[in-house]
Design an enzyme around this catalytic site. Sequence first.
Site, short mmCIF file in Angstrom:
data_model
loop_
_atom_site.label_atom_id
_atom_site.label_comp_id
_atom_site.label_asym_id
_atom_site.label_seq_id
_atom_site.Cartn_x
_atom_site.Cartn_y
_atom_site.Cartn_z
CG HIS A 84 -0.17 0.14 2.53
ND1 HIS A 84 0.49 -0.91 3.11
CD2 HIS A 84 0.03 1.21 3.35
CE1 HIS A 84 1.07 -0.51 4.22
NE2 HIS A 84 0.82 0.78 4.40
CG ASP A 86 1.65 5.13 4.82
OD1 ASP A 86 1.25 3.95 4.96
OD2 ASP A 86 2.75 5.52 5.25
CG HIS A 240 5.01 1.11 3.01
ND1 HIS A 240 4.49 2.27 2.47
CD2 HIS A 240 4.40 0.96 4.21
CE1 HIS A 240 3.62 2.79 3.31
NE2 HIS A 240 3.52 2.01 4.38
NE ARG A 255 1.96 6.61 8.92
CZ ARG A 255 0.84 6.05 8.44
NH1 ARG A 255 0.87 4.84 7.93
NH2 ARG A 255 -0.30 6.69 8.50
FE LIG Z 1 1.89 2.04 5.76
#
Ligand SMILES: [Fe+2]
Length: 299
Positions: A84, A86, A240, A255
């Site tokens: 995917h 983000d 990723h 994150r």
């Molecule tokens: Fe992600």
Amino acid sequence: MGAVIAGVRLGGDLDAATVAAVRAAVLEHKVVFFRDQQHLDAESHEAFGRLLGTPVAHPTVPSVDGRYALGIDNDHGGRANQWHTDVTFVPAYPAFSLLRAEVIPPYGGNTLWSSTAAAYAGLPEPLRVLADGLRGIHTNDYDYAAVRPNAPTAALEQHRKVFTAVTFRTEHPVVRVHPETGERTLILGNFLQKLLGFRSRDSRALIDILQSHVELPENTVRWQWRAGDVAIWDNRATQHYGVDDSDDHERTLRRVTVDGDVPVGVDGRRSVLIAPEAVPEPAYGIASGASTDGALAQS
Ligand SMILES: [Fe+2]
């Protein structure tokens, strides 16, 4: 694809020349890695993120500590073992993501990144021409059970409930022109539900063909995490995948994402938010994808 940068101590006080060099390296290599950044905490991680753009909150997953940092931990349904990009279910999805490893399992738990610029460039000419004209619908409301067949039902249900508190639907071009590099990159990944103008079977087949080029090992890099590592990627030019192979060992990462811009297709058409009418304000801070003026997040 991918580069390791040594000799830099990340933080909100990093000098402008080094920040510019880091930014240029991310744009060129798509993902860069730093070892031994144990000094970072939620605050300094976020402060460093500010040097690359405006930190944004996840549109639906609330902040636990009043910071932009999103916890990614495998105890709370946060496994990311699907390819995917983000937050592509909103128009101006994040430009950069900065992931910091706090607790790493004794084995497994690597992350893979793929260059969606290299994937596009490697398509045979007729497929590139086809992809240039495609538009797709991305949503955060997909079938979690189908992609996580072994997850405990209660955890999965809770994760789904939070993640899809608001159902987003966004139309993106399949190929966007990168606002900083001018490269063409693919917008695919697990939030892509269907291609416009095709019956669902054809849509699925076309998505599978294009996505298979993203997943080619030649276009990827794989990182073995150590605690204190930081990875920064250009979310507009990558996908990723977090490998789910460390059983029930703890794996905790944080994150920070910084604001992106509304994608523009090869034909100049921009992405469009279909639902809801506007990106709602999150419980904390500025929502990812809230910017709609197409302004580029700059340091
Ligand atoms: Fe992600």
